[in-house]
Design an enzyme around this catalytic site. Structure first.
Site, PDB file in Angstrom:
ATOM      1  N   LYS A 207      59.955  63.891  16.951  1.00 27.29           N
ATOM      2  CA  LYS A 207      60.503  62.684  17.565  1.00 27.29           C
ATOM      3  C   LYS A 207      59.774  61.452  17.033  1.00 27.29           C
ATOM      4  O   LYS A 207      60.388  60.483  16.616  1.00 27.29           O
ATOM      5  CB  LYS A 207      60.356  62.797  19.089  1.00 27.29           C
ATOM      6  CG  LYS A 207      60.893  61.634  19.864  1.00 27.29           C
ATOM      7  CD  LYS A 207      60.827  61.926  21.368  1.00 27.29           C
ATOM      8  CE  LYS A 207      61.073  60.672  22.177  1.00 27.29           C
ATOM      9  NZ  LYS A 207      61.018  60.904  23.620  1.00 27.29           N
ATOM     10  N   GLU A 213      49.861  67.785  13.701  1.00 27.25           N
ATOM     11  CA  GLU A 213      50.139  69.147  13.239  1.00 27.25           C
ATOM     12  C   GLU A 213      51.393  69.180  12.358  1.00 27.25           C
ATOM     13  O   GLU A 213      51.414  69.782  11.277  1.00 27.25           O
ATOM     14  CB  GLU A 213      50.365  70.081  14.436  1.00 27.25           C
ATOM     15  CG  GLU A 213      49.150  70.319  15.298  1.00 27.25           C
ATOM     16  CD  GLU A 213      49.039  69.345  16.466  1.00 27.25           C
ATOM     17  OE1 GLU A 213      49.541  68.202  16.358  1.00 27.25           O
ATOM     18  OE2 GLU A 213      48.439  69.731  17.485  1.00 27.25           O
ATOM     19  N   GLY A 268      60.570  65.155  24.853  1.00 24.64           N
ATOM     20  CA  GLY A 268      60.346  66.254  23.910  1.00 24.64           C
ATOM     21  C   GLY A 268      60.774  67.607  24.449  1.00 24.64           C
ATOM     22  O   GLY A 268      61.552  68.340  23.829  1.00 24.64           O
ATOM     23  N   ARG A 269      60.290  67.941  25.647  1.00 22.78           N
ATOM     24  CA  ARG A 269      60.597  69.279  26.188  1.00 22.78           C
ATOM     25  C   ARG A 269      62.012  69.381  26.727  1.00 22.78           C
ATOM     26  O   ARG A 269      62.418  70.436  27.217  1.00 22.78           O
ATOM     27  CB  ARG A 269      59.555  69.674  27.236  1.00 22.78           C
ATOM     28  CG  ARG A 269      59.409  68.704  28.373  1.00 22.78           C
ATOM     29  CD  ARG A 269      58.143  68.969  29.178  1.00 22.78           C
ATOM     30  NE  ARG A 269      57.864  67.933  30.157  1.00 22.78           N
ATOM     31  CZ  ARG A 269      57.245  66.779  29.884  1.00 22.78           C
ATOM     32  NH1 ARG A 269      56.859  66.520  28.658  1.00 22.78           N
ATOM     33  NH2 ARG A 269      57.023  65.887  30.827  1.00 22.78           N
ATOM     34  N   GLU A 354      54.216  71.178  31.747  1.00 22.13           N
ATOM     35  CA  GLU A 354      54.004  69.832  31.210  1.00 22.13           C
ATOM     36  C   GLU A 354      54.709  68.803  32.086  1.00 22.13           C
ATOM     37  O   GLU A 354      54.299  67.649  32.166  1.00 22.13           O
ATOM     38  CB  GLU A 354      54.505  69.743  29.753  1.00 22.13           C
ATOM     39  CG  GLU A 354      53.842  68.618  28.978  1.00 22.13           C
ATOM     40  CD  GLU A 354      54.081  68.698  27.474  1.00 22.13           C
ATOM     41  OE1 GLU A 354      53.113  68.866  26.730  1.00 22.13           O
ATOM     42  OE2 GLU A 354      55.244  68.594  27.047  1.00 22.13           O
ATOM     43  N   HIS A 385      54.603  98.048  32.541  1.00 21.06           N
ATOM     44  CA  HIS A 385      53.546  98.959  32.102  1.00 21.06           C
ATOM     45  C   HIS A 385      52.255  98.204  31.825  1.00 21.06           C
ATOM     46  O   HIS A 385      51.369  98.717  31.152  1.00 21.06           O
ATOM     47  CB  HIS A 385      54.009  99.719  30.855  1.00 21.06           C
ATOM     48  CG  HIS A 385      55.219 100.548  31.134  1.00 21.06           C
ATOM     49  ND1 HIS A 385      55.150 101.874  31.476  1.00 21.06           N
ATOM     50  CD2 HIS A 385      56.529 100.211  31.193  1.00 21.06           C
ATOM     51  CE1 HIS A 385      56.371 102.335  31.708  1.00 21.06           C
ATOM     52  NE2 HIS A 385      57.223 101.333  31.546  1.00 21.06           N
ATOM     53  N   LYS A 510      43.981  64.864  21.975  1.00 22.09           N
ATOM     54  CA  LYS A 510      44.483  64.391  20.670  1.00 22.09           C
ATOM     55  C   LYS A 510      43.569  63.297  20.131  1.00 22.09           C
ATOM     56  O   LYS A 510      43.214  63.276  18.952  1.00 22.09           O
ATOM     57  CB  LYS A 510      45.884  63.771  20.837  1.00 22.09           C
ATOM     58  CG  LYS A 510      47.019  64.733  20.879  1.00 22.09           C
ATOM     59  CD  LYS A 510      48.311  63.924  20.665  1.00 22.09           C
ATOM     60  CE  LYS A 510      49.470  64.517  21.399  1.00 22.09           C
ATOM     61  NZ  LYS A 510      50.660  63.677  21.403  1.00 22.09           N
TER      62      LYS A 510
HETATM   63  C1  G6Q Z   1      57.133  67.275  25.155  1.00 15.65           C
HETATM   64  C2  G6Q Z   1      55.981  66.642  24.568  1.00 15.65           C
HETATM   65  C3  G6Q Z   1      55.456  67.300  23.309  1.00 15.65           C
HETATM   66  C4  G6Q Z   1      56.152  66.866  22.032  1.00 15.65           C
HETATM   67  C5  G6Q Z   1      55.298  67.292  20.855  1.00 15.65           C
HETATM   68  C6  G6Q Z   1      55.921  66.981  19.529  1.00 15.65           C
HETATM   69  O1  G6Q Z   1      57.715  66.873  26.107  1.00 15.65           O
HETATM   70  O2  G6Q Z   1      56.242  65.307  24.418  1.00 15.65           O
HETATM   71  O3  G6Q Z   1      55.444  68.686  23.387  1.00 15.65           O
HETATM   72  O4  G6Q Z   1      57.422  67.411  21.972  1.00 15.65           O
HETATM   73  O5  G6Q Z   1      54.043  66.679  20.946  1.00 15.65           O
HETATM   74  O6  G6Q Z   1      56.130  65.617  19.392  1.00 15.65           O
HETATM   75  P1  G6Q Z   1      56.966  65.057  18.210  1.00 15.65           P
HETATM   76  O7  G6Q Z   1      58.359  65.541  18.335  1.00 15.65           O
HETATM   77  O8  G6Q Z   1      56.877  63.557  18.316  1.00 15.65           O
HETATM   78  O9  G6Q Z   1      56.328  65.562  16.944  1.00 15.65           O
END
Ligand code: G6Q
Length: 545
Positions: A207, A213, A268-269, A354, A385, A510
């Site tokens: 996003k 990463e 994001g989620r 989250e 199990h 972070k």
């Molecule tokens: C979700 C968070 C988080 C996000 C990641 C990736 O709700 O905001 O998990 O999706 O940190 O972020 P980017 O899509 O910006 O790389």
């Protein structure tokens, strides 16, 4: 000043009711009402919920729904659907529901109907997916692309990972789909080692397009590709981006024509049904993806319109609150009895933890009550199990959701014996029965077990479960199931009066990592100003790296 949650009439009634009903057991509840199993059920968007095996009476349900009303859950829900900026700490609307709105719907954000924008992106994604799937999108050397590597993390990874596995049955099997998320180089190396770069499409899903990463993995993937294809021009044929940050995408070297956008009102989620789902669309095709969206929308409509008494997300949310806030339950298990849903619990961990792992209310106060539980789980029957022992006979209360399907996608008959699917589903029903009713000392002794061993064989029962049944795992049903949990999380966050849509809790680590990176790199040891533990660990790492 509004009263805090614990001072509301419904909360106080629930506290008293919890005290009064402390000795209530599922055995007596079922004994007293032969119709309980049918009565305490609800249905919507193709999902059937049996919540009868919960420690609740009609009075409990009434009080829980009173609490939902008193905390304005319906009004808050309507505000979300209407595009109000309910994510107050980030000043944003929360409109993942607009991502699955039909083409003719209207959802206004800042005076603009965003539904046509959503469908424009979906149409572009579909056109691209069709080209790749049909082999007409050619790589730099003229070969069709048959490997897809999605690079993303968190919300830009977990949804597509989960859904690509869940819908594998519907996927185009000549395409290989891999997901790289971890900044640990092992992830990228292992996921690409057997792939030919000339036949590989890399989707950089981010996003912000700044995530450490993802950017590290994207750069290394580009190096991997260029090492084989030896021409920067190859990037345009092999890299596409999903992002809201056009400028950063272009700077990275990806053609803006190959960028699929989304908007700041998609968290994001909550983004897997935006362009973040491109990898999934490549796998299951545009029609499959649209079916998935239709399922999300089915559940949105159910959540928006069904009376609270039969509203699945409301029921699941409020039952969760009953255990979390009035029975001290610390965790909640999700147990899908379908191998394709292997990653569903992991997906829900992010969605729920989250969203609702917060201790500050929307008014900036520290909560004086519990918020989101620990979410965990594994697909059945494997868990039986392994960790079910603790659920059955341990000292912790763990409410569980069992998820099952009446029809299997992979029928395997066993001659005259029961087919695999009957074996699987028998376990769903048996587990919830065992958890609810257990086995008394009397029953154990009647079976001839000696009195010294008998206590070990007793099952107290009274372990609460929900059972969610659908006919068949289809894209549409998967959409409904995911939206069910999205809205369950919403309901709980609304009651707890927290912002389910920010995630400031991930920031500190972070920032600190950003400071430590150069300390690890520096040729001469820099002056370390951390605590003595962190300093020592960094020194040890530096001398041995
Ligand atoms: C979700 C968070 C988080 C996000 C990641 C990736 O709700 O905001 O998990 O999706 O940190 O972020 P980017 O899509 O910006 O790389």
């Amino acid at each position: 000043m509004t009263a805090t949650l614990t001072k509301t009439t419904a909360w106080q009634s629930l506290e008293k009711h919890a005290q009064d009903s402390k000795n209530m057991t599922l055995r007596t509840l079922f004994g007293a009402d032969a119709t309980r199993g049918e009565r305490l059920s609800a249905e919507g968007a193709g999902l059937y919920l049996d919540y009868s095996k919960n420690r609740v009476t009609d009075e409990t349900m009434k009080l829980l729904l009173d609490l939902a009303r008193e905390t304005h859950v319906p009004q808050k829900r309507d505000a979300m659907f209407a595009g109000e900026k309910i994510n107050v700490t980030e000043g944003r609307a929360v409109l993942h529901t607009a991502l699955r709105a039909p083409r003719d719907a209207t959802v206004m954000v800042d005076g603009r109907n965003v539904v046509p924008d959503v469908h424009d992106v979906l149409d572009r994604m579909a056109a691209f997916a069709d080209q790749v799937r049909s082999g007409t999108w050619l790589g730099y050397t003229g070969k069709p692309l048959k490997n897809i590597v999605n690079i993303g993390i968190g919300g830009s990874d977990l949804g597509p990972v989960m859904a690509a596995e869940a819908l594998k049955h519907y996927a185009q099997r000549n395409l290989t789909l891999r997901f790289v998320s971890n900044v640990d180089g092992t992830d990228l190396v292992e996921k690409t080692r057997d792939l030919d770069p000339a036949e590989t499409l890399v989707i950089v899903s981010s996003k912000t397009f700044t995530t450490q990463e993802t950017m590290a993995n994207a750069r290394s993937a580009r190096t991997w590709l260029l090492a084989a294809l030896k021409d920067d021009a190859a990037v345009a044929r092999h890299f596409v981006a999903v992002s809201t940050n056009a400028e950063a995408v272009q700077t990275f070297g990806i053609d803006p024509a190959n960028m699929f956008g989304f908007w700041d009102w998609v968290g994001g989620r909550y983004s897997m049904d935006s362009a973040i789902g491109l990898s999934l669309m490549l796998a299951v095709g545009p029609d499959g993806f649209r079916e998935l969206l239709a399922g999300f929308h089915d559940m949105d409509e159910h959540f928006r319109t069904a009376p609270l008494e039969s509203n699945l997300p409301v029921l699941l949310g409020m039952l969760g609150i009953w255990y979390n806030n009035f029975h001290d339950a610390q965790s909640h298990a999700v147990l899908p009895y379908d191998q394709y849903l292997a990653y569903f619990p992991a997906y829900l961990q992010q969605l729920d933890m989250e969203s609702n792992g917060k201790h500050i209310t929307l008014d900036g106060q520290h909560v004086d009550y519990q918020t989101g539980p620990v979410i965990w789980g594994q697909p059945g029957t494997n868990g039986q199990h392994a960790f079910y022992q603790l659920i059955h006979q341990g000292t912790k209360l763990i409410p569980c959701d069992f998820i099952g399907f009446c029809q299997t996608l992979n029928p395997l008959p066993l001659g005259d014996e029961a087919p695999h699917h009957d074996l699987l589903m028998a376990n769903v029903f048996a587990q919830t029965e065992a958890m609810a009713f257990g086995k008394t000392l009397e029953q154990v002794l009647d079976e001839g077990v000696t009195p010294d061993l008998a206590p070990h064989r007793v099952f107290e029962g009274n372990r609460p479960t929900n059972t969610i049944l659908a006919d068949r795992l289809t894209p549409r049903i998967l959409g409904a199931l995911i939206a069910l949990y999205e809205h369950k999380v919403f309901v709980q966050g609304a009651v707890w009066n927290i912002n389910s849509f920010d995630q400031w809790g991930v920031e500190l680590g972070k920032v600190l990592a950003g400071k430590i990176v150069p300390e690890l790199h520096a040729a001469q040891e820099p002056e370390l100003k951390h605590d003595s533990s962190t300093n020592t660990l960094i020194r040890r790492y530096r001398t041995r790296r």
